[in-house]
Motif scaffolding. Structure first.
Motif, PDB file in Angstrom:
ATOM      1  N   ALA A  33     -11.067 -49.146   4.505  1.00  0.00           N
ATOM      2  CA  ALA A  33      -9.968 -48.174   4.640  1.00  0.00           C
ATOM      3  C   ALA A  33      -9.287 -48.229   2.917  1.00  0.00           C
ATOM      4  N   ALA A  34      -8.249 -47.865   3.001  1.00  0.00           N
ATOM      5  CA  ALA A  34      -7.594 -47.083   1.853  1.00  0.00           C
ATOM      6  C   ALA A  34      -6.232 -47.885   2.323  1.00  0.00           C
ATOM      7  N   VAL A  35      -5.757 -48.711   0.985  1.00  0.00           N
ATOM      8  CA  VAL A  35      -3.946 -49.033   0.895  1.00  0.00           C
ATOM      9  C   VAL A  35      -3.386 -48.148   0.098  1.00  0.00           C
ATOM     10  N   LEU A  36      -2.238 -47.779   1.210  1.00  0.00           N
ATOM     11  CA  LEU A  36      -1.298 -46.912  -0.226  1.00  0.00           C
ATOM     12  C   LEU A  36      -0.541 -47.803  -1.611  1.00  0.00           C
ATOM     13  N   TYR A  37      -1.268 -47.389  -2.380  1.00  0.00           N
ATOM     14  CA  TYR A  37      -0.508 -48.032  -3.563  1.00  0.00           C
ATOM     15  C   TYR A  37       0.442 -48.128  -3.666  1.00  0.00           C
ATOM     16  N   LYS A  38       1.672 -49.419  -3.688  1.00  0.00           N
ATOM     17  CA  LYS A  38       2.673 -49.594  -3.793  1.00  0.00           C
ATOM     18  C   LYS A  38       3.599 -50.794  -4.168  1.00  0.00           C
ATOM     19  N   ASP A  97       4.499 -38.020  -0.690  1.00  0.00           N
ATOM     20  CA  ASP A  97       3.438 -36.452  -1.011  1.00  0.00           C
ATOM     21  C   ASP A  97       2.407 -37.558  -1.313  1.00  0.00           C
ATOM     22  N   THR A  98       2.142 -38.385  -1.988  1.00  0.00           N
ATOM     23  CA  THR A  98       1.132 -39.494  -1.940  1.00  0.00           C
ATOM     24  C   THR A  98       0.266 -39.414  -0.934  1.00  0.00           C
ATOM     25  N   ILE A  99       0.653 -39.998   0.525  1.00  0.00           N
ATOM     26  CA  ILE A  99       0.356 -39.531   1.458  1.00  0.00           C
ATOM     27  C   ILE A  99      -0.299 -38.851   2.187  1.00  0.00           C
ATOM     28  N   LYS A 100       0.336 -37.575   1.385  1.00  0.00           N
ATOM     29  CA  LYS A 100       0.004 -36.856   1.479  1.00  0.00           C
ATOM     30  C   LYS A 100      -1.105 -35.875   1.682  1.00  0.00           C
ATOM     31  N   ILE A 101      -1.026 -36.086  -0.105  1.00  0.00           N
ATOM     32  CA  ILE A 101      -2.103 -35.672  -1.072  1.00  0.00           C
ATOM     33  C   ILE A 101      -3.685 -36.955  -0.562  1.00  0.00           C
ATOM     34  N   LEU A 102      -3.497 -37.659  -0.319  1.00  0.00           N
ATOM     35  CA  LEU A 102      -4.255 -38.883   0.338  1.00  0.00           C
ATOM     36  C   LEU A 102      -5.050 -38.258   2.055  1.00  0.00           C
ATOM     37  N   THR A 103      -4.163 -37.399   3.003  1.00  0.00           N
ATOM     38  CA  THR A 103      -4.662 -37.251   4.017  1.00  0.00           C
ATOM     39  C   THR A 103      -5.157 -36.073   3.723  1.00  0.00           C
ATOM     40  N   GLU A 104      -4.159 -34.907   3.257  1.00  0.00           N
ATOM     41  CA  GLU A 104      -5.128 -33.733   2.798  1.00  0.00           C
ATOM     42  C   GLU A 104      -6.399 -34.118   1.939  1.00  0.00           C
ATOM     43  N   GLN A 146       4.525 -41.190  -9.805  1.00  0.00           N
ATOM     44  CA  GLN A 146       3.496 -40.651  -9.568  1.00  0.00           C
ATOM     45  C   GLN A 146       2.662 -39.650  -8.289  1.00  0.00           C
ATOM     46  N   PRO A 147       2.199 -38.647  -7.925  1.00  0.00           N
ATOM     47  CA  PRO A 147       2.004 -39.303  -6.091  1.00  0.00           C
ATOM     48  C   PRO A 147       0.602 -38.525  -6.701  1.00  0.00           C
ATOM     49  N   GLU A 148       0.268 -37.927  -7.283  1.00  0.00           N
ATOM     50  CA  GLU A 148      -1.385 -37.637  -8.366  1.00  0.00           C
ATOM     51  C   GLU A 148      -2.004 -38.677  -8.493  1.00  0.00           C
ATOM     52  N   LEU A 149      -1.207 -39.316  -9.464  1.00  0.00           N
ATOM     53  CA  LEU A 149      -1.972 -40.607 -10.239  1.00  0.00           C
ATOM     54  C   LEU A 149      -2.116 -42.051  -8.697  1.00  0.00           C
TER      55      LEU A 149
END
Length: 334
Positions: A59-64, A114-121, A40-43
């Motif tokens: 820094a942020a670390v992509l959660y996965k 999509d998660t990455i795109k949300i974060l960068t946007e 769930q990208p938003e979450l």
């Protein structure tokens, strides 16, 4: 820092900074599994962003999870609470390797992109770190069927069935290059490669069975995108020279090798680390006493990112991480 730029203070981020120790995350886990959150990208973006908001990390670390790209290639993996990844169809021979598919990130893991795109946007304002598991670490789970203390089956395949071993290495390298390239194209600015369990190997075996795959992986990432690459493993101080000769930008240290000792070994990379995570449960005066030499040695080295020597664990209080970040920033202010 990684590329030689001047910084106002030593940068800070924590491995596993998003997740288990955060009350907001634990509340989510009452409803969702790890894989359900990452799908769930938003979450997932919310969880990724939490440490930046709560601790003021640099820094942020992509959660996965490092298992994320394995499902699409045909690995039946389940994350079991209290155990970790469990593989229901472990690799036993060359035929199992040949059954593995190839990953198409846009088709197979669009939720990651999509998660990455949300974060960068959202204008994150700090670099976003994407990551992948290294071939040996991924292979160890795939062969053992789950976590292992001694990696007997993994080593047995290395020693007795080189055809299967090197075919698996090649397959995982190609998968990881494709996977990390898609992360960068979506907006990740740094890639960390977790070779968490490579410390189980001696130098000779690492050099023969693993290092060619690591060279291919890191060169492959950099051939597609000129991004910094961080390499980290646990209990791998004896591999420091091997890692230093790889085309990485940052060498992550666990707590067994100090920043000074790494410098004395002529490690030329930017260094990342390396407070023992267990100290996060100690009184503040003890934590501060241990922080200062790490930071002093890091400033003397000249290229240092403060981190832990492994990941944050569930019992750590969020206020401890916030206090550490503040202390590092203030103590190292240029």
């Amino acid at each position: 820092m990684i590329n030689g730029e001047a910084v106002n203070h030593t940068p800070v981020w924590f491995m596993r900074q998003a997740g288990r120790s955060q009350p907001e995350y634990r509340k989510l886990k009452e409803k969702y599994s790890l894989f359900e959150i990452t799908h769930q990208p938003e979450l997932c973006a919310y969880v990724t962003h939490l440490p930046v908001d709560n601790y003021n990390t640099d820094a942020a670390v992509l959660y996965k999870d490092i298992m994320t790209p394995l499902q699409p290639i045909g690995v039946d993996v389940e994350i079991k609470s209290g155990i970790g990844p469990v593989i229901h169809n472990p690799i036993k021979n060359i035929h199992d390797v040949k059954k593995l598919g190839k990953i198409d990130p846009k088709r197979d893991v669009p939720y990651v992109l999509d998660t990455i795109k949300i974060l960068t946007e959202e204008k994150l304002n700090v670099p976003l770190i994407g990551f992948t598991g290294a071939p040996f670490t991924l292979a160890s789970y795939m062969i053992e069927g789950g976590p292992s203390k001694n990696y007997n089956f993994t080593k047995a395949m290395m020693y007795s069935d080189e055809e299967t071993w090197f075919a698996l290495m090649d397959h995982l390298v190609d998968m990881s290059i494709t996977y990390t390239s898609a992360q960068v194209e979506a907006g990740a600015e740094i890639i960390q490669v977790f070779d968490s369990w490579a410390g189980a190997l001696n130098v000779k075996d690492y050099r023969y069975y693993i290092k060619p795959a690591m060279e291919k992986l890191i060169n492959g990432i950099k051939a597609k995108h000129d991004v910094p690459v961080i390499l980290f493993g646990v209990g791998a101080s004896h591999l420091a020279h091997e890692w230093n000769s790889l085309p990485i930008d940052v060498l992550g240290l666990d707590w067994r090798l100090s920043i000074k000792e790494a410098g004395d070994l002529h490690i030329t990379r930017t260094l990342q680390g390396n407070l023992d995570p267990s100290l996060l449960l100690a009184p503040w005066d003890v934590i501060e006493e241990r922080l200062k030499p790490i930071l002093d040695q890091g400033m003397e080295h000249g290229q240092h990112i403060f981190n832990l020597g492994h990941g944050v664990f569930p019992e750590v209080k969020p206020e401890t991480l916030k206090r550490i970040t503040t202390f590092v920033h203030d103590y190292t202010k240029r």
